[in-house]
Each structure stands twice: as structure tokens, then as C-alpha cells.
Scaffold this motif. Structure first.
Motif, PDB file in Angstrom:
ATOM      1  N   TYR A  95       0.837  -1.195   0.000  1.00  0.00           N
ATOM      2  CA  TYR A  95       0.000   0.000   0.000  1.00  0.00           C
ATOM      3  C   TYR A  95       0.874   1.249   0.000  1.00  0.00           C
ATOM      4  O   TYR A  95       1.926   1.271   0.636  1.00  0.00           O
ATOM      5  CB  TYR A  95      -0.866   0.052   1.250  1.00  0.00           C
ATOM      6  N   TRP A 113      -4.695   6.249   2.566  1.00  0.00           N
ATOM      7  CA  TRP A 113      -4.179   5.016   2.001  1.00  0.00           C
ATOM      8  C   TRP A 113      -4.776   4.709   0.639  1.00  0.00           C
ATOM      9  O   TRP A 113      -5.916   5.070   0.356  1.00  0.00           O
ATOM     10  CB  TRP A 113      -4.523   3.850   2.940  1.00  0.00           C
ATOM     11  N   GLN A 115      -5.572   1.380  -2.163  1.00  0.00           N
ATOM     12  CA  GLN A 115      -6.237   0.096  -1.993  1.00  0.00           C
ATOM     13  C   GLN A 115      -5.292  -1.085  -2.065  1.00  0.00           C
ATOM     14  O   GLN A 115      -5.686  -2.207  -1.735  1.00  0.00           O
ATOM     15  CB  GLN A 115      -7.348  -0.048  -3.034  1.00  0.00           C
ATOM     16  N   GLY A 116      -4.083  -0.873  -2.500  1.00  0.00           N
ATOM     17  CA  GLY A 116      -3.067  -1.908  -2.453  1.00  0.00           C
ATOM     18  C   GLY A 116      -2.869  -2.648  -3.762  1.00  0.00           C
ATOM     19  O   GLY A 116      -3.736  -2.659  -4.638  1.00  0.00           O
TER      20      GLY A 116
END
Length: 123
Positions: A95, A113, A115-116
Motif C-alpha cells: 500500500y 491510504w 487500496q493496495g
């Protein structure tokens, strides 16, 4: 609007390389000065990998120092993570994160952040 979108994950054999990208919205890239990459493997705690702050000052966790490199492209509002000499223990969801922190370290607490993107390293 805060927006972070990761890409570049995939499967690779041990010893290989991958480059992750994190495209930020113009607002995100201009408003926040501290960016970081984190990873989390199943059943494990989230781990800060590297961060980059004001003046492009970087901080790396011991587990990736010498193998991973964090960088930014200001013209593209994009954060990168170049990963070399990958090991099976690098397998995780990665992330990117952004925040305004007085101290911008790889293990700092970030509020924003993406979502990866999944990275899988096979033996």
C-alpha cells in the motif's frame, strides 16, 4: 480529494525485481509532503517499508534496506517503489500512504491510504 492508486504488483521468482507505482491526485500530491509504502502479509502486522518526505529525505526499514528504493516523479504526481533481489518473505499486499507528518519515517502513522497491489515472490 485524496486519491492514491497503486499498480505494478505481480508474481516473480526470488531474486527478481518489480517496480510499484502509486498515482496520486493532484490535490494529494501537492498537499501532502510525506509518502510511504507499507506491506501486510496474511496473519502478520502491517509493516512500514520506506518513506519519503521533505527534501526527498528517505527512511527505510532494515528488512528492505539496500534492496528497495523509493522515489517520486513530481511531473507525474507518482510515487515509486523499486524492489530488487526479492525474497519469498517480501510477499504481501503493498500500500502507498500519504500524510503531513512532522517526522516522516517508514513506521510513521499515516491517515490516507490506497487500496493496495499484491506482490507474490516464489522460491
Amino acid at each position: 480529494q485524496v486519491r492514491l492508486v497503486e499498480s505494478g504488483g505481480g508474481s516473480v521468482q526470488a531474486g527478481g525485481s518489480l517496480r510499484l507505482s502509486c498515482a496520486a491526485s493532484t490535490y494529494t500530491y501537492s498537499f501532502y509532503h510525506c509518502f510511504g509504502w507499507f506491506r501486510q502479509a496474511p496473519g502478520k502486522e502491517r509493516e512500514g517499508v520506506p518513506s519519503i518526505g521533505r527534501g526527498d529525505r528517505t527512511d527505510y526499514s532494515d528488512s528492505v534496506k539496500g534492496r528497495f528504493t523509493i522515489s517520486k516523479d513530481n511531473a507525474k504526481n507518482t510515487l515509486y517503489l523499486q524492489m530488487n533481489s526479492l525474497k519469498p518473505e517480501d510477499t504481501a499486499m503493498y500500500y502507498c500512504a500519504a500524510d503531513n507528518l512532522i517526522y516522516c519515517y517508514s513506521d510513521s502513522e499515516f491517515d490516507h491510504w490506497g487500496q493496495g497491489t499484491q506482490v507474490t515472490v516464489s522460491p
